[in-house]
Scaffold this motif. Structure first.
Motif, mmCIF file in Angstrom:
data_model
loop_
_atom_site.group_PDB
_atom_site.id
_atom_site.type_symbol
_atom_site.label_atom_id
_atom_site.label_comp_id
_atom_site.label_asym_id
_atom_site.label_seq_id
_atom_site.Cartn_x
_atom_site.Cartn_y
_atom_site.Cartn_z
ATOM 1 N N THR A 68 0.795 -1.226 0.000
ATOM 2 C CA THR A 68 0.000 0.000 0.000
ATOM 3 C C THR A 68 0.829 1.279 0.000
ATOM 4 O O THR A 68 0.284 2.360 -0.194
ATOM 5 N N SER A 69 2.141 1.162 0.196
ATOM 6 C CA SER A 69 2.992 2.348 0.239
ATOM 7 C C SER A 69 3.917 2.376 -0.965
ATOM 8 O O SER A 69 4.896 1.619 -1.015
ATOM 9 N N PRO A 70 3.646 3.221 -1.954
ATOM 10 C CA PRO A 70 4.520 3.317 -3.126
ATOM 11 C C PRO A 70 5.962 3.676 -2.752
ATOM 12 O O PRO A 70 6.909 3.174 -3.358
ATOM 13 N N LEU A 71 6.126 4.536 -1.736
ATOM 14 C CA LEU A 71 7.465 4.945 -1.330
ATOM 15 C C LEU A 71 8.251 3.773 -0.777
ATOM 16 O O LEU A 71 9.410 3.550 -1.164
ATOM 17 N N LEU A 72 7.636 2.990 0.105
ATOM 18 C CA LEU A 72 8.329 1.851 0.701
ATOM 19 C C LEU A 72 8.648 0.799 -0.353
ATOM 20 O O LEU A 72 9.732 0.207 -0.360
ATOM 21 N N PHE A 73 7.698 0.578 -1.260
ATOM 22 C CA PHE A 73 7.943 -0.378 -2.347
ATOM 23 C C PHE A 73 9.119 0.065 -3.201
ATOM 24 O O PHE A 73 9.988 -0.734 -3.564
ATOM 25 N N ILE A 78 14.737 -0.333 -5.091
ATOM 26 C CA ILE A 78 16.049 0.270 -5.358
ATOM 27 C C ILE A 78 17.150 -0.478 -4.604
ATOM 28 O O ILE A 78 18.222 -0.749 -5.151
ATOM 29 N N ALA A 79 16.867 -0.811 -3.343
ATOM 30 C CA ALA A 79 17.862 -1.532 -2.547
ATOM 31 C C ALA A 79 18.191 -2.882 -3.178
ATOM 32 O O ALA A 79 19.362 -3.282 -3.274
ATOM 33 N N GLY A 80 17.166 -3.605 -3.624
ATOM 34 C CA GLY A 80 17.387 -4.893 -4.266
ATOM 35 C C GLY A 80 18.162 -4.768 -5.568
ATOM 36 O O GLY A 80 19.066 -5.562 -5.856
ATOM 37 N N ALA A 81 17.819 -3.758 -6.370
ATOM 38 C CA ALA A 81 18.507 -3.558 -7.648
ATOM 39 C C ALA A 81 19.970 -3.173 -7.430
ATOM 40 O O ALA A 81 20.862 -3.666 -8.134
ATOM 41 N N LEU A 82 20.232 -2.313 -6.450
ATOM 42 C CA LEU A 82 21.610 -1.918 -6.153
ATOM 43 C C LEU A 82 22.440 -3.117 -5.712
ATOM 44 O O LEU A 82 23.622 -3.238 -6.061
ATOM 45 N N GLY A 200 18.509 -6.838 -12.133
ATOM 46 C CA GLY A 200 18.388 -5.550 -11.449
ATOM 47 C C GLY A 200 17.496 -4.584 -12.216
ATOM 48 O O GLY A 200 16.655 -3.894 -11.627
ATOM 49 N N ILE A 201 17.671 -4.547 -13.538
ATOM 50 C CA ILE A 201 16.833 -3.681 -14.372
ATOM 51 C C ILE A 201 15.376 -4.130 -14.312
ATOM 52 O O ILE A 201 14.454 -3.313 -14.210
ATOM 53 N N LYS A 202 15.177 -5.439 -14.352
ATOM 54 C CA LYS A 202 13.807 -5.979 -14.278
ATOM 55 C C LYS A 202 13.153 -5.594 -12.958
ATOM 56 O O LYS A 202 11.976 -5.232 -12.911
ATOM 57 N N LEU A 203 13.923 -5.666 -11.878
ATOM 58 C CA LEU A 203 13.379 -5.316 -10.574
ATOM 59 C C LEU A 203 13.011 -3.830 -10.506
ATOM 60 O O LEU A 203 11.967 -3.447 -9.967
ATOM 61 N N LEU A 204 13.865 -2.984 -11.088
ATOM 62 C CA LEU A 204 13.601 -1.550 -11.086
ATOM 63 C C LEU A 204 12.338 -1.196 -11.877
ATOM 64 O O LEU A 204 11.692 -0.182 -11.591
ATOM 65 N N THR A 205 12.036 -1.971 -12.882
ATOM 66 C CA THR A 205 10.904 -1.651 -13.760
ATOM 67 C C THR A 205 9.604 -2.328 -13.338
ATOM 68 O O THR A 205 8.582 -2.172 -14.020
ATOM 69 N N THR A 206 9.643 -3.082 -12.237
ATOM 70 C CA THR A 206 8.416 -3.736 -11.781
ATOM 71 C C THR A 206 7.547 -2.743 -11.016
ATOM 72 O O THR A 206 8.026 -1.726 -10.495
ATOM 73 N N SER A 207 6.269 -3.049 -10.959
ATOM 74 C CA SER A 207 5.325 -2.198 -10.221
ATOM 75 C C SER A 207 4.565 -3.064 -9.227
ATOM 76 O O SER A 207 4.459 -4.283 -9.405
ATOM 77 N N PRO A 208 4.019 -2.457 -8.158
ATOM 78 C CA PRO A 208 3.307 -3.236 -7.146
ATOM 79 C C PRO A 208 2.142 -4.023 -7.728
ATOM 80 O O PRO A 208 1.519 -3.585 -8.677
#
Length: 208
Positions: A68-73, A78-82, A200-208
């Protein structure tokens, strides 16, 4: 708590979902192919163990915050992609190094286990998956929904550890002879690094 039919249905759905090529499965097989069967098994065990965190979070309702939190997601994403980009950097930087260090083998295996746990925990999609998948098989008439979700999560962890471990092990077996050649080791490291970047790119481009 559960009927036989519901457990059979749950385990069947779980096996099918685990076998779908995703970041965790690709990561485990890549480690097995690049670093050998022991590395693949330890990585698979770490990835499976990381699901303990997601199981507890789903049972306690904490995963709702991520959903429910776009910021936390976004922060988790970002942390996972990094983390994946850092693994890619190391693979490419040390691509000409021997893949399996001769010294301190146990420490290296512990590091692979921790790496698997870290990658799994930092993937917000896994947290949301547990939050949406496990409740579908909870018997709410019986009560104790959090306890039921924990039991279901433990079954998922057991099955993922077995399946990931077997696939990573055999990937290591088939590649072990090829990896005896330095040139092949270098190519394997480059391939692993490239896969980490793509994940990493795939993770960055995913949405909730």
């Amino acid at each position: 708590m559960f009927t036989v039919s519901s457990i059979v249905m749950y385990m069947g759905a779980t096996v099918l979902l685990i076998l779908i090529p995703g970041p965790d499965l690709i990561f485990a097989v890549t480690q097995g192919a690049a670093n050998g069967r022991r590395a693949g098994v330890y990585t698979a065990a770490g990835l499976a163990a990381g699901n303990v965190v997601h199981t507890l979070a789903a049972a306690l309702g904490l995963s709702i915050l991520i959903k429910t939190s776009p910021l936390l997601f976004t922060l988790f994403k970002i942390a996972g992609a990094l983390y994946l980009f850092n693994l890619a950097r190391k693979s490419l930087k040390y691509r000409k190094s021997a893949i399996r260090p001769a010294s301190d083998e146990n420490r290296n295996e512990r590091g692979l286990f921790v790496r698997g746990v870290t990658m799994n925990v930092l993937n917000p999609k896994v947290a949301i998956f547990f939050l949406t998948f496990l409740p579908q098989f909870v018997n709410y008439d019986y009560g104790f929904a959090p306890l039921q979700m924990i039991v279901l999560g433990l079954l998922f962890i057991m099955l993922s550890a077995i399946i990931f471990g077997l696939l990573a092990y055999f990937a290591g077996v088939f590649s072990s002879r090829l990896l005896e050649k330095p040139r092949v080791q270098e190519y394997a490291n480059i391939a692993a690094g490239s896969i980490f970047v793509l994940l990493g790119i795939k993770l960055l481009t995913t949405s909730p």
